[in-house]
Scaffold this active site. Structure first.
Site, PDB file in Angstrom:
ATOM      1  CE  LYS A   1      -6.479   1.269  -0.993  1.00  0.00           C
ATOM      2  NZ  LYS A   1      -6.588   1.238   0.392  1.00  0.00           N
TER       3      LYS A   1
ATOM      4  CE1 TYR B   1      -3.196   2.717   0.312  1.00  0.00           C
ATOM      5  CE2 TYR B   1      -3.806   2.164   2.410  1.00  0.00           C
ATOM      6  CZ  TYR B   1      -3.976   3.021   1.467  1.00  0.00           C
ATOM      7  OH  TYR B   1      -4.696   3.900   1.488  1.00  0.00           O
TER       8      TYR B   1
END
Length: 319
Positions: free
Chosen positions: A178, A150
């Protein structure tokens, strides 16, 4: 769920999708006294999967992961896995600026049935890139789950550098990113160079990422619009970019209402409360409830876009 992901990835013209195509970073509902509401969490997860998402992130940023504790995390994870784990991929958030703590969270998620991990770069203490690398590898090596990185430097204060992503891409279980950097062109180059799957971490840019070859989205707005993002993915997969762009245009006011003030966790809870899905929009400090004007605006936007009254009617709740 597994068969769907494999089917969606079988065509050479479609991106691989180890974490599904439409994931939602799920809120963690609380009772009004601030204790965790597991039954409401199960209701949210069930709604999301019924609405069309094929992955759910439990205990990510939107799940107020920094203010929930291991016994609570375990209890909610087990309940969500039991409820929808056969229909969607359940991804556990394993974020901390303390590597040993992140390892414990990751191991707890695996123990409770999570099928993947979301690992954010360590926040606040701003480690070197070597520190970022070693942190992520320590977490990934502590479990047997596929890992999505992330990258959200606006919250963490430290981004994944190109060379760090190149190194992490060599790890056999680190499969995806992400991306919430806002830099789609850089992500386009990175996905081509590293072979990592990319997922949009910014609802305002979902169409942009998908049009550039991203595997899917990890959404906050999906709490109220999972089906519309699934529609967007289908349009892109079919090569109908004008159709997908039209979906994105329709979603802009909804994205602005939920995300415009930077309080996605807060506004998602208010939206679910307005829809009758959760009994309380309670958040834990340092988060606080949204002002009444913001809630009224959110209700008006949801109603205008058919995301309030129709949902409430389906649940037998009066408008």
């Amino acid at each position: 769920m597994e068969g769907y992901r494999l089917a969606m990835s079988s065509s050479p013209r479609l991106p691989s999708r180890s974490f599904g195509s439409v994931a939602v970073a799920m809120v963690t509902p609380f009772h009004e006294d601030g204790s965790i509401d597991v039954d409401a969490g199960v209701a949210v997860a069930t709604k999301l999967v019924d609405d069309g998402c094929d992955a759910v992130v439990v205990h990510g940023t939107t799940g107020e992961s920094s203010t929930t504790h291991q016994p609570e995390k375990d209890e909610l994870m087990r309940a969500v896995v039991d409820a929808v784990g056969e229909r969607a991929m359940i991804i556990g958030g394993a974020g901390s600026n303390d590597t040993a703590h992140a390892v414990r969270i990751a191991q707890g998620a695996q123990r409770c049935g999570a099928q993947g991990l979301l690992v954010v770069s360590p926040y606040y203490n701003r480690p070197s890139q070597e520190g970022v690398y070693q942190h992520v590898v320590a977490v990934a090596d502590s479990v047997d789950l596929p890992v999505m990185l992330y990258d959200i430097p606006g919250r963490t204060g430290v981004a994944f550098a190109d060379e760090t992503l190149d190194r992490l891409a060599q790890h056999p279980r680190i499969l995806a990113v992400k991306d919430a950097t806002g830099n789609v062109p850089a992500g386009f180059e990175r996905m081509a160079r590293t072979g990592l799957e990319y997922y949009s971490g910014d609802d305002a840019l979902n169409f942009d990422w998908l049009a550039h070859g991203a595997s899917g989205v990890v959404s906050v707005v999906g709490h109220v619009a999972t089906g519309r993002y699934a529609e967007m993915v289908r349009e892109v997969d079919a090569g109908d970019l004008p159709g997908a762009r039209e979906v994105a245009a329709r979603m802009r006011p909804v994205v602005a209402a939920l995300m415009g003030n930077g309080q996605g966790a807060v506004m998602s809870k208010h939206a679910l409360h307005l829809q009758g899905v959760i009994p309380s929009a309670t958040v834990r400090l340092p988060l606080v409830a949204a002002p009444d004007d913001d809630i009224d605006n959110l209700a008006a936007v949801l109603r205008e876009h058919g995301l309030l009254e129709s949902e409430r009617s389906s649940l037998g709740v009066s408008p």
